[in-house]
Design an enzyme around this catalytic site. Structure first.
Site, PDB file in Angstrom:
ATOM      1  N   CYS A 230       0.842  -1.189   0.000  1.00 40.97           N
ATOM      2  CA  CYS A 230       0.000   0.000   0.000  1.00 40.97           C
ATOM      3  C   CYS A 230       0.882   1.245   0.000  1.00 40.97           C
ATOM      4  O   CYS A 230       2.054   1.203  -0.372  1.00 40.97           O
ATOM      5  CB  CYS A 230      -0.910  -0.014   1.226  1.00 40.97           C
TER       6      CYS A 230
ATOM      7  N   ASP B 198      -3.397  -9.722   6.904  1.00 42.71           N
ATOM      8  CA  ASP B 198      -2.139  -9.981   7.607  1.00 42.71           C
ATOM      9  C   ASP B 198      -1.678  -8.776   8.427  1.00 42.71           C
ATOM     10  O   ASP B 198      -1.116  -8.929   9.516  1.00 42.71           O
ATOM     11  CB  ASP B 198      -1.047 -10.374   6.609  1.00 42.71           C
TER      12      ASP B 198
ATOM     13  N   VAL C  80      13.266  -9.217 -18.805  1.00 41.68           N
ATOM     14  CA  VAL C  80      13.652  -8.090 -19.655  1.00 41.68           C
ATOM     15  C   VAL C  80      14.532  -8.580 -20.798  1.00 41.68           C
ATOM     16  O   VAL C  80      15.451  -9.381 -20.594  1.00 41.68           O
ATOM     17  CB  VAL C  80      14.424  -7.028 -18.846  1.00 41.68           C
TER      18      VAL C  80
END
Length: 691
Positions: free
Chosen positions: A2, A114, A315
């Site tokens: 977050c 969690d 990549v």
């Protein structure tokens, strides 16, 4: 995973007028927090929450990316049953189900998320609750009854956490840009830029902005000025302590700990994948993940057991650049039977992603690998993944860099009595090491030029490496605003205990590992090709090698099991114990392949997209607006970078361009020579004050 922002109105700040300490009204505060969260809304598109204390002295803001418990019950901030303790958390906490079960009798959990265990653990253990957290996180907790404010960061710095004081308020946030809506006016810290101190110390390249260090927390009691404390740090055994385990026992235990770490990181209520290169680190993670799926375990929210549902993202640089590993990665994926997707990083892609990479990472590192990581995250998100396992931290644990090779050879390894030669660091081994470095097999190793500082640091090459990364053409006036001896400042950034251990207790290899982990890993690798860039596309990356249960075991392993000398083939084999532990999960090609760091190409065609992007940023007005960079040298370096295809000048040019991006997007005023100001108009006399 977050983003967070928080503030605490401090008492008794003598530098701030009382009317400003009283602060903004509640509607203004809500607007400021909202605007702060808007700047990192990409980190949390699923929910947003705020909480303010009744007297508006404390505020918490949070944007949520739902990974565990996708229901609204997992939205933040979290509050305890008495509405006394409040918290916002960014990150992922493992073993949380076990912890919930242990604490359920004394705490009423309101979700299956969690991160809610943070408040429960605080209730049980008080300030020491941080030691019970396992995972990657940053958090802010407020205990209204005790008037206690805590802002903490995980043990390795996987998650970022910055702080500053503006108008009598302590501001804490996931990213520095979050301070802007609170009235922060960023100014360049030229001293820190000159001395590269932002690459290893707590202070950033913006004045009066700091970061909470890995394994540290910020604490304020009764609204007083905050202090920094350490709850965890790396440690190593005495170099004279004989290691009690056999090689076979060590291999088995490393394998067990890594599989356990990967298993924890596969727990998610969303799709999970892996980032894959041509090296053993990410290949081992992919191999262990495939093995765990075959054992009947779920891959995030996928319980089908199909290996083809595990996707590896790689990549792909220009095939002729010498930096592309996509063919090797493809062979690894095919051997495992997993899905494979390449992400082409051509010149157009690099040029188009340059500015966003700098803005989101807030880190001016002169390499294009950050643009590659941004492209990987974008592709993973498009493929429906939200969690990705990565290989960061392996080189730091198992000695994968050329700088560690020389540190290993500096002293005999008395901890490993099974060594064929107790004084194993022989002339022959030095000869082999020098040959490997000369051929580029082990990478360049840069020697220190500061004898006194090098002695304090047990002759490691880590600070010279840091200096090499950030070479900028500073204006002449900045010469008087340095600490004089940057490597000495680097040494003095460590505690007295650490310096004593570096000098007398730890083997030189372990000393170098410590220095690297606290500087290059935390402030380059984990920032420029880590969380802040992955979250642009809502990808939560989880590095299984950065698990403190693994670290605390691996740090006890003697140097001669991390780097092993082959007397028959005359080679020094880095990450030996890891190779043996991961042998069942990787191909023979990967098992035998030497370390190749994930860095991007430095040579691009003249007049191509990369040169045009740099030229657009490096105009005379843009460079002079920085105030501390020499324009004539920038012009010269830019020409040499593309005319001569010179990597040193390319990196320097890219570094200045990145500073231009930061200056423009953050609205940083031009730095001035304070002495010139004082002579000209009676201006301020402290260093690096903006006009």
């Amino acid at each position: 995973m977050c983003g967070l922002t928080a503030f605490l109105r401090l008492s008794g700040d003598k530098t701030c007028p009382q009317d400003k300490i009283e602060g903004a009204s509640p509607p203004d505060l809500k607007s400021q927090v909202d605007s702060s969260l808007d700047l990192i809304k990409h980190r949390g598109p699923d929910a947003r929450g705020q909480w303010f204390s009744p007297d508006s002295r404390v505020g918490l803001g949070h944007v949520r990316l739902s990974i565990i418990d996708l229901s609204p019950a997992g939205n933040q901030p979290f509050h305890d049953g008495d509405d006394n303790v409040h918290a916002v958390v960014n990150g992922e906490l493992y073993d949380y189900e076990k912890i919930r079960a242990e604490l359920a009798e004394g705490y009423d959990f309101k979700s299956d998320c969690d991160c809610e265990i943070v408040i429960a653990l605080y209730h049980r253990y008080g300030e020491s609750f941080l030691s019970h957290l396992r995972g990657e996180f940053s958090l802010v907790l407020w205990d209204a009854k005790k008037q206690l404010f805590i802002a903490a960061r995980d043990r390795y710095g996987i998650k970022s956490l910055y702080y500053t004081v503006v108008d009598g308020r302590l501001l804490v946030a996931t990213e520095m840009k979050c301070f802007l809506p609170f009235g922060w006016k960023p100014e360049w810290d030229v001293v820190n830029l000159r001395d590269k101190a932002w690459m290893y110390g707590p202070s950033m390249f913006f004045k009066d902005v700091h970061r909470v260090g890995p394994g540290q927390y910020l604490i304020s009691r009764d609204f007083n000025a905050a202090e920094v404390k350490t709850y965890w740090d790396l440690d190593y055994p005495s170099k004279h302590h004989v290691y009690p385990k056999t090689e076979a026992e060590t291999v088995e235990r490393v394998r067990e700990l890594l599989i356990e770490s990967v298993q924890h990181r596969l727990r998610a209520d969303v799709g999970v994948g892996v980032f894959l290169s041509g090296g053993i680190d990410s290949s081992a993670v992919a191999g262990m993940t495939a093995h765990i799926i075959q054992q009947g375990k779920s891959l995030g929210n996928d319980a089908s057991g199909k290996l083809s549902n595990l996707t590896a993202f790689t990549v792909q640089f220009d095939k002729n650049s010498g930096f592309d590993e996509s063919d090797i990665a493809r062979r690894t994926a095919e051997s495992l039977g997993i899905d494979f997707q390449t992400v082409l990083l051509d010149e157009e892609t690099i040029a188009s992603k340059l500015e966003d990479t700098v803005w989101h990472t807030e880190t001016p590192i002169p390499d294009v690998n950050g643009m590659g990581r941004l492209a990987l995250a974008e592709t993973a998100r498009a493929a429906g993944k939200r969690v990705i396992l990565t290989g960061e931290g392996s080189d730091e644990h198992f000695s994968g860099y050329g700088d560690f090779l020389w540190s290993y050879l500096r002293e005999p390894d008395h901890a490993w009595t099974s060594s064929s030669d107790a004084g194993a660091q022989s002339a022959e081994m030095w000869e082999v090491a020098n040959e490997m470095v000369a051929k580029g097999v082990a990478g360049t190793v840069i020697k220190s030029t500061d004898t006194e500082a090098a002695e304090k640091l047990n002759n490691s090459s880590i600070f010279p490496r840091v200096e090499w990364v950030c070479q900028l053409p500073f204006d002449k006036w900045t010469d008087r605003y340095t600490r004089g001896r940057p490597e000495t400042s680097f040494a003095e950034s460590f505690s007295e205990k650490v310096l004593a251990d570096v000098k007398g207790k730890w083997h030189p290899l372990h000393s170098s590992q410590y220095q690297w982990t606290k500087s290059v890993l935390a402030n380059y690798i984990l920032r420029y090709i880590g969380d802040n860039i992955d979250m642009v596309h809502q990808i939560e990356t989880r590095p299984p090698f950065l698990d403190h249960h693994l670290t605390e075991y691996v740090n006890q392993i003697p140097p001669s099991l991390k780097i092993k000398y082959d007397t028959v083939n005359r080679t020094l084999r880095e990450k030996h114990i890891l190779r043996e532990a991961m042998k069942p999960f990787v191909t023979e090609e990967i098992y035998n392949r030497m370390k190749q760091p994930y860095i991007g190409p430095t040579q691009y065609k003249k007049g191509g997209p990369v040169q045009k992007a740099l030229e657009a940023l490096l105009t005379e007005s843009n460079v002079r607006e920085l105030g501390f960079i020499d324009w004539d040298t920038v012009q010269d370096n830019l020409k040499k970078a593309f005319r001569d295809q010179n990597p040193v000048y390319f990196r320097s040019t890219l570094g200045v361009a990145q500073l231009v991006v930061l200056g423009k997007r953050f609205g940083v005023k031009r730095a001035q020579d304070p002495k010139a100001e004082a002579v000209g108009d009676g201006g301020p006399t402290c260093p690096c004050v903006v006009s």
